[in-house]
Enzyme design. Sequence first.
Site, PDB file in Angstrom:
ATOM      1  N   SER A 121       0.804  -1.219   0.000  1.00  0.00           N
ATOM      2  CA  SER A 121       0.000   0.000   0.000  1.00  0.00           C
ATOM      3  C   SER A 121       0.840   1.273   0.000  1.00  0.00           C
ATOM      4  O   SER A 121       0.305   2.368  -0.097  1.00  0.00           O
ATOM      5  CB  SER A 121      -0.951   0.000   1.202  1.00  0.00           C
ATOM      6  OG  SER A 121      -0.223   0.247   2.381  1.00  0.00           O
ATOM      7  N   LYS A 137       2.217   4.252   7.146  1.00  0.00           N
ATOM      8  CA  LYS A 137       1.295   5.185   6.491  1.00  0.00           C
ATOM      9  C   LYS A 137       1.999   6.514   6.271  1.00  0.00           C
ATOM     10  O   LYS A 137       3.015   6.804   6.896  1.00  0.00           O
ATOM     11  CB  LYS A 137       0.074   5.439   7.396  1.00  0.00           C
ATOM     12  CG  LYS A 137      -0.852   4.242   7.580  1.00  0.00           C
ATOM     13  CD  LYS A 137      -1.805   4.106   6.413  1.00  0.00           C
ATOM     14  CE  LYS A 137      -2.722   2.901   6.591  1.00  0.00           C
ATOM     15  NZ  LYS A 137      -2.005   1.622   6.391  1.00  0.00           N
TER      16      LYS A 137
END
Lengths: 430, 151
Positions: B64, B101
């Site tokens: 991701s 993230k």
Amino acid sequence: MSRAIALIDGNSFYCSCERVFDPKLARVPVIVLSNNDGCAIARTAEAKALGIKMGDPFFKIREQCRRDGVRVFSSNYTLYGDMSARTNAVYRDFTPRVEIYSIDESFLDLSDVHPDLRIELARDLRATVRAWTGIPTCVGIGATKTLAKLANHIAKTQPELDGVCDLTDPVAYDHWLCRIAAAEVWGIGRASAAKIEAMGVDTVADLRDLDPRPVRKAMTVVGERIIHELRGLSCLPLELVPAQRKGCAVTRSFSRRVEDRGTVEQAVAAHATRLGEKLRREGLGTDHVTVFYHTSTHDRGDPMRSVSTTVTLPEATNDSLVLIRAAQLGVARTWREAPGDRPWRYSKAGVITTDLMPLAASPRALIGRLDREHSGPLMAAMDACNGRFGRGTVVPARAGLTERRTWSTKFEMRSPRYTTQVTELPTARA
Amino acid sequence: MSPYIVRELIPGHSDAVRIPIMGQALCAGFPSPADDFLEGALELPRWLAPNPPATFAWNISGDSMRAAGIFDRDLAVVDRSLKPGNGSVVVAAIDGEMSVKRLRIEGNVARLAFENPDLPAFAVEEAAEGEIWGVVRFSIRWHIARAGLVR
């Protein structure tokens, strides 16, 4: 300026180390067990609230842990040692005068910090340790070690203090000493607590105000020292350089009962190897090795035997191979085959030395001189391999390959060695 | 930080630091139960790891963060002494899981974003629980097929 010593320690240190790398452990009860997964030796506040006591044997609380969702870990000393080194590195960023007292407690000298700034410094230190290492701590400050330890206890138990208590502040000193039970003072054990209670002592302030001389009669010089320390007169200086080791012991419980000579010999050889490593690290040597092995008093009804013998060497050494020969000679001298059909079931073995001396300064033997010229480089090479590739990479054959030792201490619920093994690093999802 | 900080001079090699420091803390009071278990720490050059006690290595699993240049099976080196800001790549605990993230701060709202145009960003508060664990200082990737981590 007045003397100020801080005691900083990790809250439920072993459990906190586990929590740093596993977010699922936040706010759930966690305990860590001793060697061979014997007893609870660290508990989070949630585990304490469930009534789990320090030292509770695991087999007695196993069912409760399952029922109440307590997360149970074997000791991961590799991780705890690394996290301890990290916290101490942070402390040294604040002051170079640090005494590492135990794996999770250090004394810091804050005498050079202005009294008005000590609390602020302690809060900054706590926040920095928490941010950099993830370990929550408490800080107690006092004029002596005993007062610092007491302040740390107050910081831990009084939530409104937010983890910091400064007893070098006269207002706080007067406030807390008459509110805390004397039994909480460092060095007051159960026996001493009963004695001082008989003298009419209730609070720490009562203890401080005792006449030290009669106390010496009742509680030896230790009791007298406690009173002086509570009054702010330092009797226990900071040990910034650890004193030279006088003796050294490597002893282990077997993970199972052991009946055969080969296993006992391998165990004492492994312990002697470790003894050699420890001595070499500090440049020390010894000219005698005491070897012992015994059965367990828990095995009621079994035949009991306890053996201890001292083997003397011609001169001091820290060569693992020489120490192994000495340890195995100790077993050979004392080994007996059990009479009848019930063998002795040994539970523990160890090697002990006393009267250690710096190897370089030790006298050489006239007869039976050991070959230091060859053994020194060989041991250095072995230590270098084990330092670089991991403990147990190179072992003397008599000590057995680490992974094949069937008697080694068990750590069956150990977490990964998150910080020191490239194959056990924690994983983050991306 | 406070005005009392004295930078520690780490003894030994100047070109490599151990993370944090090779153990062998001799305790004045109690012998350390960790003494028999200390082992060589991970080594990184000082210029990559300026603050060893706050530096930790993490394995990365998943794709991701491709657009940030972080791929499956990379290694992320996290420095917990870095202050997270807008645009920092962070390791964060979200709903009991550790993940990597991109931190986006707009006004008073902090969002933890995937770095993958197909996936939405979400605000820290939207997750049941979100806490930044540390800031990724750099990542390492292997360009040899199936390269394993070896000491």
